[in-house]
Design a protein around this motif. Structure first.
Motif, PDB file in Angstrom:
ATOM      1  N   GLY A 170      11.086  35.394  91.697  1.00  0.00           N
ATOM      2  CA  GLY A 170      11.989  36.238  92.456  1.00  0.00           C
ATOM      3  C   GLY A 170      12.604  35.609  93.682  1.00  0.00           C
ATOM      4  O   GLY A 170      13.569  36.135  94.234  1.00  0.00           O
ATOM      5  N   CYS A 171      12.064  34.464  94.140  1.00  0.00           N
ATOM      6  CA  CYS A 171      12.673  33.810  95.304  1.00  0.00           C
ATOM      7  C   CYS A 171      12.639  32.294  95.186  1.00  0.00           C
ATOM      8  O   CYS A 171      13.646  31.674  94.902  1.00  0.00           O
ATOM      9  CB  CYS A 171      12.012  34.254  96.607  1.00  0.00           C
ATOM     10  N   GLY A 172      11.464  31.669  95.412  1.00  0.00           N
ATOM     11  CA  GLY A 172      11.416  30.213  95.499  1.00  0.00           C
ATOM     12  C   GLY A 172      11.905  29.507  94.250  1.00  0.00           C
ATOM     13  O   GLY A 172      12.721  28.576  94.318  1.00  0.00           O
ATOM     14  N   LEU A 173      11.424  29.939  93.089  1.00  0.00           N
ATOM     15  CA  LEU A 173      11.816  29.275  91.847  1.00  0.00           C
ATOM     16  C   LEU A 173      13.264  29.600  91.491  1.00  0.00           C
ATOM     17  O   LEU A 173      13.999  28.753  90.973  1.00  0.00           O
ATOM     18  CB  LEU A 173      10.866  29.669  90.717  1.00  0.00           C
ATOM     19  N   GLN A 174      13.669  30.822  91.797  1.00  0.00           N
ATOM     20  CA  GLN A 174      15.071  31.201  91.611  1.00  0.00           C
ATOM     21  C   GLN A 174      15.984  30.356  92.488  1.00  0.00           C
ATOM     22  O   GLN A 174      17.066  29.931  92.061  1.00  0.00           O
ATOM     23  CB  GLN A 174      15.217  32.683  91.981  1.00  0.00           C
ATOM     24  N   THR A 175      15.547  30.079  93.718  1.00  0.00           N
ATOM     25  CA  THR A 175      16.358  29.290  94.637  1.00  0.00           C
ATOM     26  C   THR A 175      16.541  27.869  94.125  1.00  0.00           C
ATOM     27  O   THR A 175      17.658  27.334  94.117  1.00  0.00           O
ATOM     28  CB  THR A 175      15.718  29.272  96.034  1.00  0.00           C
ATOM     29  N   GLY A 176      15.442  27.231  93.693  1.00  0.00           N
ATOM     30  CA  GLY A 176      15.537  25.861  93.206  1.00  0.00           C
ATOM     31  C   GLY A 176      16.332  25.742  91.926  1.00  0.00           C
ATOM     32  O   GLY A 176      17.258  24.922  91.821  1.00  0.00           O
ATOM     33  N   ALA A 177      15.982  26.558  90.949  1.00  0.00           N
ATOM     34  CA  ALA A 177      16.683  26.488  89.666  1.00  0.00           C
ATOM     35  C   ALA A 177      18.126  26.956  89.793  1.00  0.00           C
ATOM     36  O   ALA A 177      19.041  26.363  89.211  1.00  0.00           O
ATOM     37  CB  ALA A 177      15.945  27.330  88.630  1.00  0.00           C
ATOM     38  N   GLY A 178      18.333  28.016  90.590  1.00  0.00           N
ATOM     39  CA  GLY A 178      19.691  28.530  90.749  1.00  0.00           C
ATOM     40  C   GLY A 178      20.609  27.557  91.466  1.00  0.00           C
ATOM     41  O   GLY A 178      21.801  27.488  91.173  1.00  0.00           O
ATOM     42  N   SER A 179      20.046  26.796  92.412  1.00  0.00           N
ATOM     43  CA  SER A 179      20.874  25.801  93.108  1.00  0.00           C
ATOM     44  C   SER A 179      21.432  24.782  92.132  1.00  0.00           C
ATOM     45  O   SER A 179      22.569  24.320  92.279  1.00  0.00           O
ATOM     46  CB  SER A 179      20.043  25.095  94.184  1.00  0.00           C
ATOM     47  N   VAL A 180      20.649  24.432  91.123  1.00  0.00           N
ATOM     48  CA  VAL A 180      21.084  23.459  90.119  1.00  0.00           C
ATOM     49  C   VAL A 180      22.014  24.089  89.088  1.00  0.00           C
ATOM     50  O   VAL A 180      23.080  23.546  88.769  1.00  0.00           O
ATOM     51  CB  VAL A 180      19.859  22.836  89.421  1.00  0.00           C
ATOM     52  N   LEU A 181      21.619  25.242  88.568  1.00  0.00           N
ATOM     53  CA  LEU A 181      22.347  25.823  87.443  1.00  0.00           C
ATOM     54  C   LEU A 181      23.542  26.670  87.872  1.00  0.00           C
ATOM     55  O   LEU A 181      24.551  26.728  87.155  1.00  0.00           O
ATOM     56  CB  LEU A 181      21.390  26.667  86.593  1.00  0.00           C
ATOM     57  N   ASN A 182      23.442  27.327  89.027  1.00  0.00           N
ATOM     58  CA  ASN A 182      24.521  28.205  89.479  1.00  0.00           C
ATOM     59  C   ASN A 182      25.456  27.536  90.484  1.00  0.00           C
ATOM     60  O   ASN A 182      26.673  27.629  90.365  1.00  0.00           O
ATOM     61  CB  ASN A 182      23.949  29.474  90.130  1.00  0.00           C
ATOM     62  N   GLU A 183      24.864  26.895  91.495  1.00  0.00           N
ATOM     63  CA  GLU A 183      25.678  26.310  92.566  1.00  0.00           C
ATOM     64  C   GLU A 183      26.250  24.949  92.167  1.00  0.00           C
ATOM     65  O   GLU A 183      27.435  24.700  92.286  1.00  0.00           O
ATOM     66  CB  GLU A 183      24.844  26.186  93.836  1.00  0.00           C
ATOM     67  N   MET A 184      25.394  24.043  91.691  1.00  0.00           N
ATOM     68  CA  MET A 184      25.874  22.709  91.286  1.00  0.00           C
ATOM     69  C   MET A 184      26.559  22.744  89.936  1.00  0.00           C
ATOM     70  O   MET A 184      27.483  21.987  89.679  1.00  0.00           O
ATOM     71  CB  MET A 184      24.686  21.734  91.202  1.00  0.00           C
ATOM     72  N   ARG A 185      26.047  23.596  89.047  1.00  0.00           N
ATOM     73  CA  ARG A 185      26.488  23.589  87.643  1.00  0.00           C
ATOM     74  C   ARG A 185      26.373  22.178  87.069  1.00  0.00           C
ATOM     75  O   ARG A 185      27.301  21.645  86.444  1.00  0.00           O
ATOM     76  CB  ARG A 185      27.902  24.147  87.500  1.00  0.00           C
TER      77      ARG A 185
END
Length: 355
Positions: A170-185
């Motif tokens: 809900g937070c830490g893992l979402q932040t790390g994975a989301g930074s790669v998959l959502n923000e960086m793509r």
């Protein structure tokens, strides 16, 4: 109203105290959740800062909760008592950013997540003496046996999943994975340098691997964490950045240490992108020429929409491509002080408290 047990922080320099608190019943758009597990995140240590701790205490922390719904508000739809759920960050659901699909950038993000109260400053819990206790840390305050959360911040999950272990999504893992998959793509064949091999950084490593990165570089001081990074997909690891780490497509900075923030920009290629997520006092000082062609941004919660992104991460885990459970060590809730010490020392990557 519900009387429950919670870990209350009453001062920046004090240990947590296990106390009885009484929660108001859920508001029309809220649910009451019996907590099964709650991850401990670096952000939960922000009230250890004397100034912030003085402003917030007494407060119940915890913002990576998972559990079973026991009661729902009169306006709640799509969630029923008995549902297994994850709790994520709070958002208003009505501002321009929320309406455009960006709840992580909600105009009331700080009010709803790091104030410990509702956006209007109120709380919905009192201690045994009838005194107010802040119980809205990231909209949940899940270092407790029960927590209240708004339905928009709740994600229903399959009851066959290991519920107690899912909270960190809900937070830490979402932040790390989301930074790669959502923000960086990040695309297949691209490269990334990750600074800090804690839960956020290692989630980014796993996400970069499943995205098809050709080079995944990890920098951290602890050899044990570098070894874990290698097992999870890192292609190179270092205890300090070197000239060998240059020309990267992306970098992720998780530490908020000023020098490391600078390193995260220095390793980029001419058209690279640095994503900063570290929470701390470190400042970004950079000469404009260092940004020629480069992009630097600060990302909240991996830019994720939890109701969409957390089910994706669960499916990646089910497929064996996002083994976040390898990072977890569980502690009884009343061992919270030990969990905090182990998190700070690096002995445990991701503590999860079990009420």
């Amino acid at each position: 109203m519900t009387t429950t047990r919670a870990m209350v922080l009453r001062g920046f320099d004090r240990g947590f105290s296990l106390e009885d608190i009484t929660l108001d019943g859920p508001r029309p758009d809220e649910v009451l959740v019996a907590i099964a597990g709650a991850g401990m995140c670096h952000t939960d240590m922000l009230p250890r800062d004397p100034e912030m701790g003085a402003a917030l205490a007494p407060i119940v922390l915890g913002h990576e909760g998972s559990g079973v719904v026991t009661e729902v508000g009169t306006a709640v739809t799509g969630i029923r008592p008995g549902d297994h759920v994850l709790l994520s960050f709070a958002s208003c659901g009505a501002c321009r950013e929320c309406l455009q699909g960006g709840p992580a950038y909600c105009e009331e993000f700080e009010l709803r997540n790091v104030s410990g109260g509702y956006a209007d400053g109120s709380t919905s819990a009192v201690d045994a003496e009838g005194q107010p206790v802040r119980n809205r840390w990231f909209g949940q305050s899940s270092f407790a046996r029960h927590a209240v959360a708004a339905q928009r911040d709740v994600v229903v999950v399959d009851p066959d999943l290991p519920l107690a272990l899912l909270g960190p999504l809900g937070c830490g893992l979402q932040t790390g994975a989301g930074s790669v998959l959502n923000e960086m793509r990040l695309a297949p064949g691209q490269s990334i340098a990750v600074f800090g091999a804690g839960p956020v950084g290692l989630a980014a490593v796993m996400a970069a691997k499943l995205a098809g990165a050709s080079d995944i570089v990890v920098v951290d001081l602890l050899q044990s964490r570098l070894e874990m990074a290698t097992e999870l997909g890192a292609t190179r690891t270092y205890q300090a950045v070197t000239d060998e780490v240059r020309g990267m497509d992306f970098s992720l900075e998780t530490t908020a240490v000023e020098k490391v923030v600078g390193d995260a920009i220095a390793v980029l290629g001419r058209r690279g992108k640095a994503v900063l997520v570290g929470v701390g006092a470190g400042m970004l000082t950079v000469h404009p020429s260092q940004l020629a062609g480069r992009t630097v941004t600060y990302t909240l919660e991996g830019g994720a929409v939890p109701k969409v992104f957390l089910p994706r991460l669960i499916e990646f885990w089910r497929d064996g491509r996002f083994p976040f459970d390898r990072l977890i060590r569980t502690y009884p809730l009343d061992d919270i002080d030990a969990a905090e010490r182990d998190s700070l020392s690096g002995a445990t990557i991701k503590p999860v408290l079990l009420p």
